[in-house]
Write a protein that holds these residues in place. Structure first.
Motif, PDB file in Angstrom:
ATOM      1  N   GLN A 207       0.959  -1.325  -0.137  1.00 55.70           N
ATOM      2  CA  GLN A 207      -0.041  -0.232  -0.031  1.00 55.70           C
ATOM      3  C   GLN A 207       0.918   1.209  -0.006  1.00 55.70           C
ATOM      4  O   GLN A 207       0.532   2.141  -0.854  1.00 55.70           O
ATOM      5  N   LEU A 208       1.707   1.165   0.840  1.00 53.84           N
ATOM      6  CA  LEU A 208       3.050   2.485   0.762  1.00 53.84           C
ATOM      7  C   LEU A 208       3.541   2.711  -0.273  1.00 53.84           C
ATOM      8  O   LEU A 208       3.886   3.693  -0.748  1.00 53.84           O
ATOM      9  N   ALA A 209       3.950   1.483  -1.308  1.00 53.47           N
ATOM     10  CA  ALA A 209       4.664   1.554  -2.344  1.00 53.47           C
ATOM     11  C   ALA A 209       3.777   2.155  -3.611  1.00 53.47           C
ATOM     12  O   ALA A 209       4.218   2.232  -4.717  1.00 53.47           O
ATOM     13  N   GLN A 210       2.446   1.979  -3.525  1.00 55.61           N
ATOM     14  CA  GLN A 210       1.531   2.484  -4.510  1.00 55.61           C
ATOM     15  C   GLN A 210       1.998   3.782  -5.091  1.00 55.61           C
ATOM     16  O   GLN A 210       1.925   4.610  -4.155  1.00 55.61           O
ATOM     17  N   GLY A 211       1.898   4.080  -6.231  1.00 52.77           N
ATOM     18  CA  GLY A 211       1.925   5.320  -7.038  1.00 52.77           C
ATOM     19  C   GLY A 211       3.660   5.980  -6.936  1.00 52.77           C
ATOM     20  O   GLY A 211       3.896   6.717  -7.372  1.00 52.77           O
ATOM     21  N   LEU A 212       4.487   4.996  -6.219  1.00 56.35           N
ATOM     22  CA  LEU A 212       6.029   5.300  -6.346  1.00 56.35           C
ATOM     23  C   LEU A 212       6.785   4.604  -7.473  1.00 56.35           C
ATOM     24  O   LEU A 212       6.640   3.413  -7.442  1.00 56.35           O
ATOM     25  N   ASP A 213       6.915   5.621  -8.539  1.00 51.50           N
ATOM     26  CA  ASP A 213       7.821   5.036  -9.431  1.00 51.50           C
ATOM     27  C   ASP A 213       9.223   4.535  -9.487  1.00 51.50           C
ATOM     28  O   ASP A 213       9.742   4.014 -10.206  1.00 51.50           O
ATOM     29  N   ASN A 214       9.402   5.058  -8.108  1.00 50.84           N
ATOM     30  CA  ASN A 214      10.823   4.720  -7.994  1.00 50.84           C
ATOM     31  C   ASN A 214      10.970   3.521  -7.097  1.00 50.84           C
ATOM     32  O   ASN A 214      12.158   3.256  -6.504  1.00 50.84           O
ATOM     33  N   VAL A 215       9.949   2.718  -6.810  1.00 55.63           N
ATOM     34  CA  VAL A 215      10.107   1.606  -6.238  1.00 55.63           C
ATOM     35  C   VAL A 215       9.643   0.273  -6.807  1.00 55.63           C
ATOM     36  O   VAL A 215       8.508   0.168  -7.547  1.00 55.63           O
ATOM     37  N   ILE A 216      10.258  -0.792  -6.683  1.00 55.63           N
ATOM     38  CA  ILE A 216       9.920  -1.867  -7.222  1.00 55.63           C
ATOM     39  C   ILE A 216       9.964  -3.321  -6.172  1.00 55.63           C
ATOM     40  O   ILE A 216      11.207  -3.306  -5.650  1.00 55.63           O
ATOM     41  N   LEU A 217       8.905  -3.630  -5.974  1.00 55.56           N
ATOM     42  CA  LEU A 217       8.725  -4.952  -4.998  1.00 55.56           C
ATOM     43  C   LEU A 217       9.008  -6.076  -5.752  1.00 55.56           C
ATOM     44  O   LEU A 217       8.367  -6.586  -6.923  1.00 55.56           O
ATOM     45  N   LEU A 218       9.943  -6.864  -5.327  1.00 60.59           N
ATOM     46  CA  LEU A 218      10.294  -8.444  -5.970  1.00 60.59           C
ATOM     47  C   LEU A 218       9.712  -9.587  -5.394  1.00 60.59           C
ATOM     48  O   LEU A 218      10.131 -10.518  -5.894  1.00 60.59           O
ATOM     49  N   GLY A 219       9.109  -9.515  -4.390  1.00 60.91           N
ATOM     50  CA  GLY A 219       8.796 -10.700  -3.592  1.00 60.91           C
ATOM     51  C   GLY A 219       9.748 -11.395  -2.694  1.00 60.91           C
ATOM     52  O   GLY A 219      10.563 -10.538  -2.340  1.00 60.91           O
ATOM     53  N   ARG A 220       9.548 -12.527  -2.514  1.00 58.39           N
ATOM     54  CA  ARG A 220      10.493 -13.266  -1.849  1.00 58.39           C
ATOM     55  C   ARG A 220      12.201 -13.410  -2.015  1.00 58.39           C
ATOM     56  O   ARG A 220      12.268 -13.289  -3.413  1.00 58.39           O
ATOM     57  N   VAL A 221      12.941 -13.188  -1.057  1.00 59.44           N
ATOM     58  CA  VAL A 221      14.159 -13.305  -1.168  1.00 59.44           C
ATOM     59  C   VAL A 221      14.511 -14.877  -1.740  1.00 59.44           C
ATOM     60  O   VAL A 221      14.485 -15.663  -0.806  1.00 59.44           O
ATOM     61  N   ASN A 222      15.148 -15.366  -2.748  1.00 58.67           N
ATOM     62  CA  ASN A 222      15.544 -16.400  -3.099  1.00 58.67           C
ATOM     63  C   ASN A 222      16.997 -16.645  -3.230  1.00 58.67           C
ATOM     64  O   ASN A 222      17.795 -17.601  -2.945  1.00 58.67           O
ATOM     65  N   ASP A 223      17.592 -15.547  -3.915  1.00 56.78           N
ATOM     66  CA  ASP A 223      18.977 -15.609  -4.107  1.00 56.78           C
ATOM     67  C   ASP A 223      19.738 -14.216  -3.865  1.00 56.78           C
ATOM     68  O   ASP A 223      19.612 -13.385  -4.660  1.00 56.78           O
ATOM     69  N   VAL A 224      20.142 -14.036  -2.821  1.00 59.37           N
ATOM     70  CA  VAL A 224      20.671 -12.907  -2.427  1.00 59.37           C
ATOM     71  C   VAL A 224      21.943 -12.443  -3.053  1.00 59.37           C
ATOM     72  O   VAL A 224      22.011 -11.094  -3.403  1.00 59.37           O
ATOM     73  N   PRO A 225      22.897 -13.247  -3.403  1.00 52.87           N
ATOM     74  CA  PRO A 225      23.864 -12.662  -4.326  1.00 52.87           C
ATOM     75  C   PRO A 225      23.601 -12.082  -5.410  1.00 52.87           C
ATOM     76  O   PRO A 225      24.233 -11.264  -6.002  1.00 52.87           O
ATOM     77  N   SER A 226      22.651 -12.718  -6.214  1.00 54.21           N
ATOM     78  CA  SER A 226      22.113 -12.418  -7.374  1.00 54.21           C
ATOM     79  C   SER A 226      21.403 -10.998  -7.357  1.00 54.21           C
ATOM     80  O   SER A 226      21.342 -10.202  -8.400  1.00 54.21           O
ATOM     81  N   PHE A 227      20.587 -11.177  -6.283  1.00 50.64           N
ATOM     82  CA  PHE A 227      20.196  -9.476  -6.143  1.00 50.64           C
ATOM     83  C   PHE A 227      21.011  -8.560  -5.967  1.00 50.64           C
ATOM     84  O   PHE A 227      20.914  -7.496  -6.463  1.00 50.64           O
ATOM     85  N   LEU A 228      22.134  -8.474  -5.043  1.00 47.66           N
ATOM     86  CA  LEU A 228      22.727  -7.507  -4.646  1.00 47.66           C
ATOM     87  C   LEU A 228      23.838  -7.351  -6.108  1.00 47.66           C
ATOM     88  O   LEU A 228      24.104  -6.355  -6.212  1.00 47.66           O
TER      89      LEU A 228
END
Length: 326
Positions: A207-228
């Motif tokens: 809800q807080l992220a709605q309307g924020l063009d500079n925020v991307i929610l990616l869901g569950r953390v599966n592979d931390v090194p790939s994310f970083l």
């Protein structure tokens, strides 16, 4: 014959617990000790294993004091080392209405153990300042995990917008609500936030992220090194954090860090990022915006250099303590 070490956990699937325990039981110490991991719900099986030492990696509560006492009575020749991974100075500031009762509970817990491991210097100082245990009964062994996959991450060319990463459980402690409020004050042309995780506050954060063009929610953390690998820097807006494995991982990946000036995070961010006042979206937004004026490459290299021997130091300290207790 190898000495038997039992690791007792509450929730093996928690990210920080699992990564540390898995790394430990498969480390070089497995050639010297026989490790076994059990849930606190399986304490009746302890006697079958007959460990010389129990690493009690469980949250200390009134209920768990009774379990600790039961373990002590049923296994009189087994030494117990409590790993205090849960409580800290800032934890009690935000969560404890009755300090004397809380401190009494911790004193009882620590009394039932032969030794206590504190996971940060700040946490240890808090313990001693509040007379929770005598100094000879506590050792500081900073939490760690295997970091090779993080060291293997190469630096990425910096372009605008800066890619800022954050990840972890979506709960009050992690302060992601404050981070999203801060992102409302940050220009989308300057910084994009990638936020990975799941948890009880997921609906609120969406809800807080709605309307924020500079925020991307990616869901569950599966592979931390790939994310970083996708990120230019990492933000850790926690309200309390006895140590903070995310900070360790980010530094190993060569990523500058913006972190709350709390507990174990305060001692981890040195010449590799920015410390900010917790729960202050304005100051957090200012720190995030300032990234474009910083030499992120130098910060990243300094952070990585500071943790290059972290796992080896962890194993050396833990082995020395176990040997001392045997």
């Amino acid at each position: 014959m190898k000495e038997k070490i039992l690791i007792l956990v509450e929730n093996y699937n928690l990210g920080g617990v699992k990564s540390t325990v898995d790394a430990l039981i498969h480390s070089e110490l497995k050639d010297k000790f026989e490790f076994k991991v059990l849930s606190i719900k399986e304490i009746d099986f302890i006697k079958n294993f007959q460990p010389k030492i129990i690493l009690f990696n469980v949250v200390n509560t009134w209920r768990n004091i009774l379990k600790l006492l039961s373990i002590k009575i049923k296994n009189p020749y087994t030494k117990i080392i409590i790993i205090e991974h849960h409580y800290s100075r800032c934890f009690e500031q935000y969560n404890v209405p009755n300090l004397s009762r809380f401190h009494f509970m911790l004193k009882l817990s620590y009394t039932l153990a032969e030794h206590v491991i504190s996971i940060s210097q700040n946490q240890c100082e808090w313990m001693l300042q509040n007379h929770l245990l005598p100094s000879y009964k506590v050792s500081v062994i900073e939490s760690c995990r295997l970091l090779e996959t993080f060291f293997a991450i190469s630096s990425k060319p910096l372009h605008k917008p800066i890619i800022l990463g954050a990840y972890g459980r979506f709960c009050l402690q992690k302060g992601f609500d404050v981070l999203l409020k801060a992102m409302k004050l940050v220009s989308p042309t300057e910084v994009t936030l990638l936020l990975e995780g799941e948890g009880t506050l997921e609906s609120e954060l969406k809800q807080l992220a709605q309307g924020l063009d500079n925020v991307i929610l990616l869901g569950r953390v599966n592979d931390v090194p790939s994310f970083l690998e996708k990120c230019d820097a990492v933000v850790i807006p926690s309200i309390w954090e006895p140590w903070g494995l995310v900070c360790l991982e980010a530094k190993a990946a060569g990523k500058p860090v913006i972190a709350s000036d709390v507990d174990g995070l305060s001692e981890q961010v040195y010449n590799c990022g920015i410390l900010v006042t917790p729960q202050d979206p304005v100051k957090l937004a200012q720190a995030i915006t300032s990234l474009s004026n910083q030499d992120l490459e130098i910060w990243g290299k300094a952070g990585r250099e500071s943790v290059k021997n972290a796992w080896q130091n962890y194993i050396i300290k833990l082995e020395a303590l176990i040997e001392e207790m045997l």
